[in-house]
Structures are given as structure tokens and as C-alpha cells.
Scaffold this active site. Sequence first.
Site, PDB file in Angstrom:
ATOM      1  N   ARG A   1       0.805  -1.231   0.000  1.00  0.00           N
ATOM      2  CA  ARG A   1       0.000   0.000   0.000  1.00  0.00           C
ATOM      3  C   ARG A   1       0.832   1.272   0.000  1.00  0.00           C
ATOM      4  NH1 ARG A   1      -2.854  -3.341   3.346  1.00  0.00           N
ATOM      5  NH2 ARG A   1      -0.996  -4.574   3.043  1.00  0.00           N
ATOM      6  N   THR A   2       1.939   1.289   0.733  1.00  0.00           N
ATOM      7  CA  THR A   2       2.689   2.550   0.806  1.00  0.00           C
ATOM      8  C   THR A   2       3.238   2.923  -0.561  1.00  0.00           C
ATOM      9  OG1 THR A   2       3.256   2.039   3.085  1.00  0.00           O
ATOM     10  CG2 THR A   2       4.544   3.757   2.013  1.00  0.00           C
TER      11      THR A   2
ATOM     12  N   LYS B   1      23.716  -5.760  -7.047  1.00  0.00           N
ATOM     13  CA  LYS B   1      25.072  -6.006  -7.571  1.00  0.00           C
ATOM     14  C   LYS B   1      26.132  -5.440  -6.631  1.00  0.00           C
ATOM     15  CE  LYS B   1      23.600  -5.489 -12.414  1.00  0.00           C
ATOM     16  NZ  LYS B   1      23.711  -4.569 -13.549  1.00  0.00           N
TER      17      LYS B   1
ATOM     18  N   ARG C   1      12.088   3.816   1.252  1.00  0.00           N
ATOM     19  CA  ARG C   1      11.891   2.855   2.344  1.00  0.00           C
ATOM     20  C   ARG C   1      13.145   1.996   2.419  1.00  0.00           C
ATOM     21  NH1 ARG C   1       6.736  -0.965   3.410  1.00  0.00           N
ATOM     22  NH2 ARG C   1       6.058   0.990   4.340  1.00  0.00           N
TER      23      ARG C   1
ATOM     24  N   HIS D   1       7.718   6.000  10.382  1.00  0.00           N
ATOM     25  CA  HIS D   1       6.926   5.879   9.149  1.00  0.00           C
ATOM     26  C   HIS D   1       5.938   7.049   9.186  1.00  0.00           C
ATOM     27  CE1 HIS D   1       4.849   4.353   5.807  1.00  0.00           C
ATOM     28  NE2 HIS D   1       4.515   3.146   6.218  1.00  0.00           N
TER      29      HIS D   1
HETATM   30  C1  NCD Z   1       3.706  -0.910   8.001  1.00  0.00           C
HETATM   31  C2  NCD Z   1       5.175  -0.775   7.695  1.00  0.00           C
HETATM   32  O1  NCD Z   1       5.641  -1.143   6.630  1.00  0.00           O
HETATM   33  O2  NCD Z   1       5.847  -0.282   8.586  1.00  0.00           O
HETATM   34  N1  NCD Z   1       2.875  -1.103   6.918  1.00  0.00           N
HETATM   35  C3  NCD Z   1       2.526  -0.092   6.088  1.00  0.00           C
HETATM   36  O3  NCD Z   1       3.321   0.744   5.725  1.00  0.00           O
HETATM   37  N2  NCD Z   1       1.239  -0.051   5.721  1.00  0.00           N
HETATM   38  C4  NCD Z   1       3.434  -1.846   9.092  1.00  0.00           C
HETATM   39  C5  NCD Z   1       3.762  -3.287   8.895  1.00  0.00           C
HETATM   40  O4  NCD Z   1       4.493  -3.675   7.991  1.00  0.00           O
HETATM   41  O5  NCD Z   1       3.271  -4.063   9.713  1.00  0.00           O
END
Ligand code: NCD
Length: 315
Positions: A55-56, A83, A105, A133
Site C-alpha cells: 500500500r505505501t 550487484k 523505504r 513511518h
Molecule cells: C507498516 C510498515 O511497513 O511499517 N505497513 C505499512 O506501511 N502499511 C506496518 C507493517 O508492515 O506491519
Amino acid sequence: MKKHLLSIDDVTADDIAALFETAAEMHDVQRREVKKLPALRGRTVINLFFEDSTRTRSSFEIAGKWLSADVINLSAKGSSTSKGESLRDTVLTVTAMGIDGLVMRHSASGAAHQVAQWLDIPVINAGDGTHEHPTQALLDAYTLVRHLGSLEGKHVAIIGDLTHSRVFRSNIKSLAKLGARVTVVAPPTLMPSGVGPWSAEAGFATSYDLDGVLAGDNGPVDAVMMLRVQKERMSGGYFPTAREYTVGYGLTRGRLAMLQPGTPILHPGPMNRGLEISPDAADAADSLILDQVSAGVAVRMAVLYHLLAGEEAVQ
Ligand code: NCD
């Protein structure tokens, strides 16, 4: 607003209010048939994801596209990172192409902060290890505000694998900035070490007793936020069996009945159905889990807009 969004520390309560105002407008755009705004036409954003995401990443991509930015997705699998290229070389390489913003990320806590020091374009942290986050916390707060109104004095229970959760670490800051009271609940093995002095300083309460918290031992609960058991970050055994975790800390059908009617249920996803959250809770009428997903696009549009459209456009 500051130049980067690396942590909830980068936004004030006023910044959050301004972001939510923009997000509400973006939310309306989301319901239109034609969802394009010209705000970021001619700008290019890279989504650089070194960790898995559904989703992110897709919501940052949709957010950028609906603002007419060109969006490029790059993941570690399939890039030159595999690599052996260093993080610094990778980010300098992609930014040398002339991009205007970087969403990233990474599994290392602090990675986005480090990258922001190397670049002079806005960097948005889409999750760094077990650290923060921020856009998740903003979309969680936005969802709660739309549902509950002001969060001033509201009591939010955050339940689950706190040790590994960057969502919890960002949420305690954003909820505090919005005046909410937070109680965090986890088994002793998933309660972060050093939480005592930290909670005293940051102003949140801690408990190992989910039933007590839901029964109102710490004041009536206005919202519950369940967190995923992050097995991929666990090196050892944090609880004896999945069943035992559910019995102690899952939002089971029985516990659902302990909530006041209308209490919103949140989960950032992805969910372990049947472990930390029962299907009854996930699909309950009071579950806001899909509202969170849809708010995610609006809030990320607002963040991209405020950081990339330039001061003049935002005024
Ligand atoms: C979270 C994350 O990646 O930190 N999920 C997200 O971004 N929707 C939480 C998780 O992975 O549990």
C-alpha cells in the site's frame, strides 16, 4: 513545513493541520471521475523501495500521478543494489538524472536521514527499519480526525508488536501533537526495552494487560490501533505459539464485544488475520482499515504537494 519529511518531529501541529486541510481537498479529487490535478506537472518523483510494500508504494505512486508528477518506481530487487552498489551511490545516481523528490523505504533505521544529508531535494521517509513511518502516522491521524473530530483528550490504544513497529513510533508523536492520550499494549517480550523513561518523557502509558485496557482501566478507549506481528524482523521466539499470542493480545471476537459501540478499529496493514486481528474485527462495521488506505492517497498527495509544489503554490 521543513524541506524533508523524515520523522513526525519534522512537522508541527500547525503543519499537520495544514496537511489535513490539503488532504481533505485531495480526498474530494479522489472521488472524481477525472482524478488529475496539474500541481506537480513537470516534476519527477522516485519511489526507492529497499523493502517490500503493497500500500505505501502504490499509494505514493497514485498520489504522485494524480498530481501529474512523473513517478518512477525502483526497488532493491532488480536494481544495482543487488550487484553491491552502495546506498550513497544508488541515491546519487538516481538523483543525477534530475529528479525533484525521493520517497524511500529502507530496512536500516536512520537511512532516510542519512540520504537527506547527501541530497538537496526533498526526501520523504516511507519507513526506515524500526524507526519511523511518518506518512502512515499522518494518514492514521487523518482517518481518526475524520471519524472522531478533534483528537484532543481522546484515548487511543495501540496494541501489538511494538518492538518492531515504526508505525507505533511515529504515531505516539503525531497523536501527542494532536492532543490525544495513548496507551500502548504488548506482551513483555514485544515491549521495547527502555520504554519506561521513554514513555514518561513522551507522555504515553504502557500496559501488558489488553483486557484491562479495553475494560477501561486506563480510561475509556476511543480508538484501537492493532499492529502486525512482524515475523520477518524477529530473530528468535517472542511468544510460545501463535495461539497464545492471539489469546493474550489479539483483537478477537470476544474482545470486540468489550469495545463501546462505534469505537473505530485501525490497522496499518498488512494484516495477519487470525493472529493479531480476527476477521470479525477486521471486517467489522467500525473497522476503518480500508478508510486508512484511501486516506493514504489523499495524505500523500498533500505531503507531495507541500514539499514539492513550492511555497507560492501552497499559500
Ligand atoms: C507498516 C510498515 O511497513 O511499517 N505497513 C505499512 O506501511 N502499511 C506496518 C507493517 O508492515 O506491519
